[in-house]
Motif scaffolding. Structure first.
Motif, PDB file in Angstrom:
ATOM      1  N   ASP A 195      67.250   9.082 -30.732  1.00 14.80           N
ATOM      2  CA  ASP A 195      67.110   7.630 -30.811  1.00 14.80           C
ATOM      3  C   ASP A 195      68.294   6.971 -30.105  1.00 14.80           C
ATOM      4  O   ASP A 195      69.409   6.972 -30.622  1.00 14.80           O
ATOM      5  N   LEU A 196      68.030   6.438 -28.920  1.00  9.40           N
ATOM      6  CA  LEU A 196      69.040   5.717 -28.151  1.00  9.40           C
ATOM      7  C   LEU A 196      68.658   4.242 -28.045  1.00  9.40           C
ATOM      8  O   LEU A 196      68.999   3.565 -27.077  1.00  9.40           O
ATOM      9  N   SER A 197      67.956   3.763 -29.053  1.00 10.84           N
ATOM     10  CA  SER A 197      67.527   2.364 -29.078  1.00 10.84           C
ATOM     11  C   SER A 197      68.730   1.441 -28.997  1.00 10.84           C
ATOM     12  O   SER A 197      69.732   1.653 -29.694  1.00 10.84           O
ATOM     13  N   GLY A 198      68.628   0.449 -28.119  1.00 11.98           N
ATOM     14  CA  GLY A 198      69.681  -0.544 -27.975  1.00 11.98           C
ATOM     15  C   GLY A 198      70.916  -0.062 -27.236  1.00 11.98           C
ATOM     16  O   GLY A 198      71.880  -0.812 -27.088  1.00 11.98           O
ATOM     17  N   ARG A 217      73.910   1.568 -18.783  1.00 16.32           N
ATOM     18  CA  ARG A 217      74.272   1.044 -17.461  1.00 16.32           C
ATOM     19  C   ARG A 217      75.041   2.102 -16.674  1.00 16.32           C
ATOM     20  O   ARG A 217      76.077   2.581 -17.119  1.00 16.32           O
ATOM     21  N   GLY A 218      74.479   2.461 -15.527  1.00 19.31           N
ATOM     22  CA  GLY A 218      75.132   3.442 -14.661  1.00 19.31           C
ATOM     23  C   GLY A 218      75.104   4.860 -15.190  1.00 19.31           C
ATOM     24  O   GLY A 218      75.714   5.744 -14.604  1.00 19.31           O
ATOM     25  N   ALA A 219      74.397   5.107 -16.285  1.00 20.00           N
ATOM     26  CA  ALA A 219      74.363   6.446 -16.884  1.00 20.00           C
ATOM     27  C   ALA A 219      73.626   7.429 -15.991  1.00 20.00           C
ATOM     28  O   ALA A 219      72.716   7.065 -15.251  1.00 20.00           O
ATOM     29  N   ASN A 220      74.016   8.686 -16.076  1.00 19.90           N
ATOM     30  CA  ASN A 220      73.357   9.750 -15.335  1.00 19.90           C
ATOM     31  C   ASN A 220      72.498  10.549 -16.310  1.00 19.90           C
ATOM     32  O   ASN A 220      73.024  11.303 -17.122  1.00 19.90           O
ATOM     33  N   ALA A 228      86.235   1.698 -17.600  1.00 21.76           N
ATOM     34  CA  ALA A 228      84.823   1.723 -17.967  1.00 21.76           C
ATOM     35  C   ALA A 228      84.353   3.175 -17.952  1.00 21.76           C
ATOM     36  O   ALA A 228      84.706   3.939 -17.054  1.00 21.76           O
ATOM     37  N   ARG A 229      83.575   3.542 -18.942  1.00 23.16           N
ATOM     38  CA  ARG A 229      83.043   4.899 -19.017  1.00 23.16           C
ATOM     39  C   ARG A 229      81.532   4.823 -18.969  1.00 23.16           C
ATOM     40  O   ARG A 229      80.934   3.937 -19.544  1.00 23.16           O
ATOM     41  N   THR A 230      80.954   5.767 -18.278  1.00 20.44           N
ATOM     42  CA  THR A 230      79.506   5.830 -18.224  1.00 20.44           C
ATOM     43  C   THR A 230      79.052   7.164 -18.810  1.00 20.44           C
ATOM     44  O   THR A 230      79.752   8.165 -18.701  1.00 20.44           O
ATOM     45  N   LEU A 231      77.894   7.135 -19.398  1.00 21.85           N
ATOM     46  CA  LEU A 231      77.325   8.311 -20.035  1.00 21.85           C
ATOM     47  C   LEU A 231      76.782   9.262 -18.988  1.00 21.85           C
ATOM     48  O   LEU A 231      76.102   8.854 -18.052  1.00 21.85           O
ATOM     49  N   ASP A 232      77.066  10.548 -19.133  1.00 23.49           N
ATOM     50  CA  ASP A 232      76.497  11.569 -18.258  1.00 23.49           C
ATOM     51  C   ASP A 232      75.861  12.632 -19.139  1.00 23.49           C
ATOM     52  O   ASP A 232      76.552  13.455 -19.737  1.00 23.49           O
ATOM     53  N   ALA A 243      66.983  -0.560 -24.779  1.00 17.24           N
ATOM     54  CA  ALA A 243      68.146  -0.013 -24.080  1.00 17.24           C
ATOM     55  C   ALA A 243      68.285  -0.677 -22.708  1.00 17.24           C
ATOM     56  O   ALA A 243      67.307  -1.136 -22.125  1.00 17.24           O
ATOM     57  N   ASP A 244      69.500  -0.716 -22.189  1.00 21.27           N
ATOM     58  CA  ASP A 244      69.793  -1.320 -20.890  1.00 21.27           C
ATOM     59  C   ASP A 244      69.963  -0.216 -19.851  1.00 21.27           C
ATOM     60  O   ASP A 244      70.880   0.595 -19.945  1.00 21.27           O
ATOM     61  N   PHE A 245      69.071  -0.180 -18.870  1.00 18.71           N
ATOM     62  CA  PHE A 245      69.036   0.872 -17.854  1.00 18.71           C
ATOM     63  C   PHE A 245      69.588   0.432 -16.503  1.00 18.71           C
ATOM     64  O   PHE A 245      69.337   1.095 -15.496  1.00 18.71           O
ATOM     65  N   GLN A 246      70.331  -0.642 -16.435  1.00 14.40           N
ATOM     66  CA  GLN A 246      70.808  -1.125 -15.135  1.00 14.40           C
ATOM     67  C   GLN A 246      71.601  -0.034 -14.421  1.00 14.40           C
ATOM     68  O   GLN A 246      72.610   0.456 -14.928  1.00 14.40           O
ATOM     69  N   GLY A 247      71.123   0.353 -13.243  1.00 15.60           N
ATOM     70  CA  GLY A 247      71.819   1.341 -12.422  1.00 15.60           C
ATOM     71  C   GLY A 247      71.764   2.765 -12.941  1.00 15.60           C
ATOM     72  O   GLY A 247      72.419   3.643 -12.382  1.00 15.60           O
ATOM     73  N   ALA A 248      70.978   3.031 -13.976  1.00 16.81           N
ATOM     74  CA  ALA A 248      70.893   4.395 -14.514  1.00 16.81           C
ATOM     75  C   ALA A 248      70.157   5.308 -13.541  1.00 16.81           C
ATOM     76  O   ALA A 248      69.232   4.893 -12.854  1.00 16.81           O
ATOM     77  N   VAL A 249      70.576   6.553 -13.481  1.00 19.88           N
ATOM     78  CA  VAL A 249      69.964   7.556 -12.616  1.00 19.88           C
ATOM     79  C   VAL A 249      68.968   8.353 -13.450  1.00 19.88           C
ATOM     80  O   VAL A 249      69.343   9.006 -14.421  1.00 19.88           O
ATOM     81  N   LEU A 250      67.685   8.287 -13.056  1.00 19.24           N
ATOM     82  CA  LEU A 250      66.618   8.953 -13.807  1.00 19.24           C
ATOM     83  C   LEU A 250      65.903  10.010 -12.965  1.00 19.24           C
ATOM     84  O   LEU A 250      64.778  10.385 -13.253  1.00 19.24           O
TER      85      LEU A 250
END
Length: 99
Positions: A24-27, A31-34, A10-14, A48-55
């Motif tokens: 435009d990051l619609s949709g 998840r888990g992105a930094n 699994a890869r997460t966006l950083d 967009a799905d923000f589950q666990g994203a670091v803001l």
């Protein structure tokens, strides 16, 4: 050659600290992105799905978060929002401190 499903990681966006204004990051699955410290002013995160994203420190001034999934008041309270930030219907601006 693609890896078999059982070997894929699994890869997460950083994009911490990145300049992503008016992107435009619609949709997107965030998840888990930094996104800590990123400047996402006027960006679109519709649905967009923000589950666990670091803001932490993410600048979301004027951003469109309508329809965002799994976004919490706790996440947004660590970000920088303003009255032009469009929040999902389940989050009230009055629950956040405006910057």
């Amino acid at each position: 050659m693609p890896r078999p499903a059982h070997q894929q990681q699994a890869r997460t966006l950083d994009i911490s600290g990145a300049f992503v204004r008016r992107t435009d990051l619609s949709g997107a699955s965030l998840r888990g992105a930094n996104l800590a410290g990123a400047d996402a002013s006027n960006a679109s995160f519709r649905n967009a799905d923000f589950q666990g994203a670091v803001l932490d420190g993410t600048i979301l001034k004027g951003a469109d978060l309508s329809g965002a999934k799994n976004l919490t008041v706790q996440q947004l309270s660590r970000a920088i929002v303003d009255r032009q930030t469009i929040l999902p219907a389940y989050i009230d601006h009055d629950l956040l401190r405006s910057n």
